[in-house]
Every structure is written in structure tokens, then in C-alpha cells.
Design an enzyme around this catalytic site. Structure first.
Site, PDB file in Angstrom:
ATOM      1  N   GLU A 140      -4.201 -11.001  -7.945  1.00 20.19           N
ATOM      2  CA  GLU A 140      -2.946 -11.567  -8.261  1.00 20.19           C
ATOM      3  C   GLU A 140      -2.911 -12.832  -9.276  1.00 20.19           C
ATOM      4  OE1 GLU A 140      -2.408  -9.176  -4.863  1.00 20.19           O
ATOM      5  OE2 GLU A 140      -3.581 -11.008  -5.058  1.00 20.19           O
ATOM      6  N   GLU A 178       2.513   1.467   0.551  1.00 21.62           N
ATOM      7  CA  GLU A 178       1.233   1.658   0.005  1.00 21.62           C
ATOM      8  C   GLU A 178       1.224   3.172  -0.799  1.00 21.62           C
ATOM      9  OE1 GLU A 178      -0.649  -0.608  -0.503  1.00 21.62           O
ATOM     10  OE2 GLU A 178      -0.661  -2.257   1.248  1.00 21.62           O
ATOM     11  N   ARG A 226       0.597   2.830  -4.593  1.00 16.86           N
ATOM     12  CA  ARG A 226      -0.591   3.042  -5.352  1.00 16.86           C
ATOM     13  C   ARG A 226      -0.607   4.893  -5.781  1.00 16.86           C
ATOM     14  NH1 ARG A 226      -5.024  -0.108  -2.022  1.00 16.86           N
ATOM     15  NH2 ARG A 226      -3.886  -1.513  -0.976  1.00 16.86           N
TER      16      ARG A 226
END
Length: 686
Positions: free
Chosen positions: A551, A214, A218
Site C-alpha cells: 500500500e 480475494e 487476484r
């Protein structure tokens, strides 16, 4: 005219609000004053250490003499009682005066969405530029709310203004993740404010573990993308330098380098497979706590785009080799038909367990196969081979058709290949249709790709699969009361599931034959409650939450860019309207005559998206601004804006440029001969 707003919590030291009086693409605050240079001026031009590394996290805490506490608490107690008596209400609602100009985006958006019909249609012809601006407005509302009530914090709840940091001082989870979205939207003053916080407050030396994957996708991805866009598109969100003599983009790459060096400690394992977490202060990896130390397969193999771009920018080959080693280890395991179990042991370098799925812990392994091939300008054919092999495995073992409507869905294999199908799809799986279309044409328009001598029947099959799966993902939105999909959807299959491999056997790769465009398998999706397709879907009570995930709109973006079919834009528009209508956090605004109006304060996740009004959960995910709104904005933009032919998006929607690797930046390994499926050592047991 003066107004009075009823808000949930008093903002703490709110920064300036960024408003505009025009609906065009002009940046917010283009005439903003230059940032103060007091630190640089004081220390001169000696920049041996970037000045932002010397900044404290917070201003010094003011202390109050002990004797005064009792008096202060008594006064506060009396004020609270008066407050409760006067309002006869809750601790969370109270009045404060705040001016709103005629262009207040929250006020405008709520009035606008109330004027639309159920599908988001309005009178007049479709203007995609205007629709794109509505997405931009929604971003501005979200950003201003966070900026006013949650600034600098990693987690934010827009309903109660709750906020929390993941580590002391914050990771920039929301700010850095949204940075390139603001650049693409040409929001100059918000970028300036975010950059100032990164410059003065963001540090990566916390003695605390963070998720390796992550943090990479990010934070590292966000910094790298901001660096790239600030160079490639200097006309967007033009800002001043932070330090005298330092080009504006240096801050991003310096921060990225510092972070990447710390993350590298996660790769220090016997196999080279990274550990699930990393302590940034010590640059030491930490095994996962909930899987016996095993790392998620998707997480271990979805850091490659970021570190390879770091290597390209800095010339440091170590960034490249550590993530390339991961892919070599993965391929040496020779997963059957290219389908990988969802856990891998960082110590032994072997898969752990047999479960195969394209949802959580499996999804982005496949995504980064084709994207690594495209990122390096198709110079590393090993990744195209791995992608093709995996796609054939998906087609053979996972693609099934529903009982009545013959919707195509992607099943799971809890016991691995040879085991029973589990007809369940995470929303995360909806990355797949767009990624398949991207892989089929390489990002080119379908009409152009079909002219290539290398276009085969297999490519046509992939376009059919992408269209069918896109329709299924869209059905998960139509299936709920709000028009927003649940987190997980289950599908009803025949007792003996009808598989894609049965209905459409894999076509031979005959380059000399003329590919035939395959027709749609499933019928159209109507909104009628009696339509047969609805009985093919089921959303369990525990799975009805909507986390603002990107998504499906991500795939709509790719599908439109590849096929040019306007239906994907229309579906995206309906999704956007549903988000505005059902996830908006409202507050009342009163003019001096006492007339109430509603404005949108921000947007939140939902605990139940299958009821109206929906049940909210008071949390704004960072990917709401980093991905969902970005992909909607790009979906409604011109096709050549951040084109697919020149860019590759990481799994957090941060765009990187394609490039041709040179020197030490190369694959450096070859695939081993494939073994028989039943040979060799199998995965470790969980």
C-alpha cells in the site's frame, strides 16, 4: 568453474531456469521453442471445449508393491542416520550441486546490496533505469525460487520450501496473480511457462469454498489484466499460441469467463449483496463464519472494476448489473457523511454494527468509488459524488494530528460517528494518500490539472492531505530498525484531538476564485533518534510483522506520477533496498576451492521488522510479486508507461483500460434524496 550450493530442501522436478546475460529490458528466452501441440494435433481442430478443461490436475500417482515398502523404509532410515552423523546438523540443510553462471541474479543482488550505505545510496548519479532493473532482478529471483521449489502451489515458504494449495489442484494464486507483472517486465519465458500451466492444469470446478473478494481481485483480475496487456502491448513478453488457430489471448478470457460465471453465485441473495465465500463447483454463495453471516463492506464493494470490465469485454450485461446493484443498495442506506460501517448483512441489505475504519474491511470501498468513476471515463458522475462525500466525511471525522510533530493520521471510530477516536492505522490505510491524489487530478500531472477551469480550492486541499498522509506512511517505515513498516501503527494525539476539520475548515466551492496552494503542516522527518516525531508513533509487539504489503509504495507510485516530486521515488528506493537487505532468504554457494559466497534464494515476510536481524516468518505473499514489486517497477519507470490517464488499477494492482460504457452498461440508478443523519433505520447490532 563448478559450484556447489547448500540449499534447504531438494527441489522436486525443477523446471528450466530462466537466466539472461544482459541487463537490458529484453525478454527472457525470446528464442524459446514453440510449445508442443500434441493435444491439438491429436484431437484435430474441433474446439467445442477448450482443451485445458480436459487436463488432469496431476500426473497419475505411481504405486509401489506393499512388500517393497519395508525394504525402502529401512534403506531410507539408514541413509538418514548416516546423513545426520556426517553433517552433525539439521534435517533442513544439505549439499547439492547446482551450476550458477556469472549473471546469477541472487548472487548479484546480495553483492550489490552489501555495497550500499544505510539509505541505499551508491556512488555516482541516480539512474532510474538501473534501479528499475534491480526491481526486475528481485522479481526474477523470487519467481525462479517459487518455480523451482513451489511450482503450482498457492502458498509458498521460501525458507523451507513449504507449499500448500488452497483447494485441490490449486487456484493459481501465485502464478495468475504475478502474470501481468511478468508481462510488464517483459519476462517472456516465465510468461510462457505460467501460461502453459494455466492451459494444462488450472481448473475452477473444485467442490470447495473460496473467498469471493480475494478470488475476484487476484484471479479474475489477473486473468483480465493479462488478456488486456497481451492485446495492448503485444511487444511485451511475446509468446506463441497454445492451440492451432487460437489467438494467444483467448486462453485468458476463456478462463476469466469460466471463473466469473462461477463467482456470480455469491450474489444470489435477497439484497444482492454478495456472500463472503463461494463454492466454485456449485456456484453457490456461503455466508461468513466469523461475523454472523455478515459480509465485509469493503469486500462486497471491491469487485466492481473486475466485473464491469468483464461486461465490456464480453458484452454480457449481467456481469455489470449484479455489481452495480451492490452499489445502489449501499448508497440507498445513506451512510452519514459517506462513511460506511465495515459489515453489511447480505440478507437484509443493512449495515451491521457501527464501526468505521479505513483499514481492513473498510479500505477499498472508498478506493473503488473514485476508480469506478475513472474506469468509465468519468461517464458515471454518481461515483464522483459519492467519493467527494466520503472524502469530506474522512476529513471531518477521521483526520487528526499527532501531539508533537503534527503528523496527519487516519483514525478509527469503533462506535461509529459521535464515538471516541481510536488513533490506530493499519498499513492497509496507506492506499489513501495516492488514491486522494489520483482523484484530485484524475491521473493528470498536477501542473496540468491546475490549469483547468474546474480546479478549486477543494482540489488543493486534497493535494495537501495526500502529501501529509504520504509523509505519515513513510514515517511508519523510518520508525523501525529495518526500515520496513509494521502491520499496525498507533499514534499519540492531544487529549482533545486536533482534527483536520478544525485546522483547515472545508473551503467553499467557488469556481471563480483562485485556489491557493497550502503549505506543509508537519515538519521534515529526520533520522535522528531524538526527533520529536518518533515519540508520536508506537508499534505494539503484536503488530511488528511485515507482510511485504504494497500500500505505501502504491501511494508513492501515484504521488510521483501526479506531483512529479522525486522525493517519492527516493522513498520508494529506500524501501526496496530495505526489502532486499532484510527479507532476503540466503543460501551459501561454494566454488571448487571451497570458498563460500552468499546468494539470495528468495524473499520472505517478517514476524518482527523492528529488530536486526529481523525475525522471519517463512511465507511469500502472492502480492509481493503481484503488487509490491510491480509498483516499485512502475515507480522507477517513465511516467507514460501504463499511464494513469489511460488506465485504472484494481486493488490488487492489475491494470485495466479506461473505457466509455454504452448500451446496457450504465449505472441505471439515481441517488435518493439525503435524509437527516438521525432519521431512518440504523444498522443492525453485531
Amino acid at each position: 568453474m563448478s559450484f556447489q550450493a547448500r540449499q534447504t530442501v531438494r527441489p522436486l522436478d525443477p523446471p528450466p531456469q530462466y537466466r539472461t546475460t544482459t541487463n537490458t529490458l529484453g525478454g527472457y528466452g525470446l528464442s524459446a521453442p514453440r510449445m508442443p501441440q500434441t493435444v491439438t494435433s491429436y484431437f484435430g481442430n474441433d474446439r467445442a471445449l477448450p482443451m485445458y478443461k480436459d487436463k488432469p490436475y496431476f500426473a497419475p500417482r505411481r504405486t509401489v508393491p506393499r512388500r517393497r515398502w519395508k525394504l525402502i523404509l529401512n534403506v531410507l532410515g539408514v541413509c538418514t542416520l548416516i546423513y545426520l552423523w556426517y553433517y552433525k546438523g539439521s534435517l533442513l540443510s544439505w549439499n547439492t550441486t547446482a551450476p550458477y553462471d556469472a549473471q546469477d541474479k541472487g548472487l548479484e543482488l546480495w553483492k550489490w546490496v552489501q555495497s550500499l550505505d544505510d539509505t541505499g545510496a551508491s556512488k555516482g548519479s541516480v539512474d532510474w533505469d538501473e534501479r528499475r532493473e534491480k526491481v526486475r532482478d528481485a522479481f526474477v529471483v523470487s519467481w525462479e525460487d517459487y518455480e523451482k521449489n513451489g511450482w503450482g502451489y498457492d502458498e509458498y515458504g521460501p525458507m523451507t520450501n513449504k507449499r500448500r494449495n488452497m483447494v485441490e489442484g490449486g487456484m493459481g494464486w501465485i502464478i495468475v496473480d504475478a502474470l501481468d507483472t511478468m508481462i510488464l517486465m517483459n519476462l517472456t519465458k516465465p510468461v510462457q511457462h505460467a501460461r502453459e500451466w494455466i492451459h494444462t492444469s488450472l481448473q475452477y470446478n473444485q467442490d470447495h469454498d473460496v473467498n469471493t473478494f480475494e478470488t475476484t481481485i487476484r484471479m479474475l483480475g489477473g486473468l483480465l489484466s493479462a488478456h488486456y496487456l497481451s492485446i495492448k502491448h503485444p511487444e511485451l513478453a511475446q509468446i506463441t499460441d497454445d492451440d492451432v488457430g487460437a489467438p494467444g489471448e483467448d486462453l485468458y478470457i476463456e478462463k476469466a469467463t469460466d471463473l466469473a460465471d462461477r463467482i456470480l453465485g455469491a450474489f444470489d441473495t435477497r439484497s444482492g449483496i454478495p456472500l463472503a465465500s463461494v463454492n466454485l463447483n456449485k456456484s453457490e454463495g456461503i455466508p461468513a463464519h466469523n461475523s454472523g453471516g455478515a459480509s465485509s463492506t469493503a469486500e462486497a464493494t471491491t469487485v466492481q472494476l473486475e466485473f464491469k470490465y468483464m461486461a465490456k469485454l464480453t458484452g454480457e450485461s449481467e456481469y455489470w448489473t449484479v455489481v452495480e446493484k451492490v452499489m445502489e443498495v449501499m448508497d440507498d442506506l445513506q451512510p452519514q457523511d459517506g462513511l460506511v460501517p465495515i459489515f453489511i448483512n447480505p440478507d437484509s441489505g443493512k449495515f451491521k454494527g457501527n464501526e468505521i475504519r479505513l483499514g481492513s474491511r473498510g479500505d477499498s470501498y472508498y478506493e473503488y468509488l473514485i476508480k469506478q468513476y475513472l474506469q468509465t471515463s468519468e461517464q458515471e458522475p454518481v461515483y464522483k459524488e459519492m467519493w467527494d462525500e466520503s472524502l469530506q466525511g474522512i476529513r471531518k471525522h477521521l483526520l487528526a494530528f499527532t501531539q508533537k510533530a503534527r503528523l496527519m493520521m487516519v483514525a478509527e471510530l469503533p462506535s461509529g460517528i459521535g464515538g471516541n477516536l481510536h488513533p490506530k492505522m493499519d498499513h492497509l490505510v496507506c492506499f489513501l494518500p495516492g488514491t486522494i491524489a489520483l482523484g484530485a487530478t484524475g491521473g493528470q500531472p498536477l501542473s496540468e490539472a491546475r490549469k483547468s477551469s474546474s480546479w478549486t480550492q477543494q482540489n488543493e486541499d486534497e493535494i495537501l492531505i495526500s502529501r501529509e498522509l504520504m509523509k505519515t506512511c513513510w514515517a511508519t517505515y523510518l520508525a523501525t530498525e529495518t526500515g520496513l513498516a509494521g502491520e499496525i501503527t498507533y499514534f499519540k494525539l492531544d487529549k482533545e484531538p486536533v482534527m483536520m476539520a478544525d485546522k483547515y475548515p472545508l473551503a467553499p466551492s467557488n469556481a471563480g476564485s483562485t485556489p491557493k496552494e497550502l503549505q506543509s503542516i508537519s515538519g521534515p522527518l529526520t533520522r535522528s533518534d531524538s526527533d520529536p516525531w518518533r515519540s508520536d508513533l508506537s508499534i505494539h509487539t503484536a503488530d511488528r510483522h511485515n507482510l511485504q504489503r504494497p500500500e505505501t509504495v502504491e501511494s508513492l507510485f501515484y504521488m510521483y506520477r501526479v506531483t512529479g516530486d522525486e522525493i517519492y521515488r527516493e522513498w520508494g528506493w529506500e524501501m526496496f533496498v530495505a526489502f532486499v537487505r532484510h527479507t532476503a532468504v540466503l543460501e551459501e554457494v561454494y566454488d571448487e576451492e571451497g570458498q563460500a559466497q552468499k546468494r539470495i534464494k528468495g524473499f520472505t515476510s517478517l514476524s518482527n521488522a523492528d529488530t536486526i536481524p529481523p525475525v522471519t516468518r517463512d511465507n511469500m505473499e502472492s502480492f509481493w510479486m503481484a503488487e509490491t514489486l510491480k509498483y516499485l517497477y512502475l515507480l522507477f519507470s517513465d511516467r507514460d508507461f501504463i499511464s494513469l490517464e489511460e488506465h485504472v488499477f484494481n486493488t490488487e494492482a492489475h491494470p485495466f483500460p479506461r473505457f466509455k460504457p454504452a448500451g446496457d452498461l450504465k449505472t441505471g440508478w439515481t441517488r435518493k434524496p439525503r435524509s437527516a443523519p438521525d432519521s431512518g433505520s440504523g444498522p443492525e447490532s453485531l
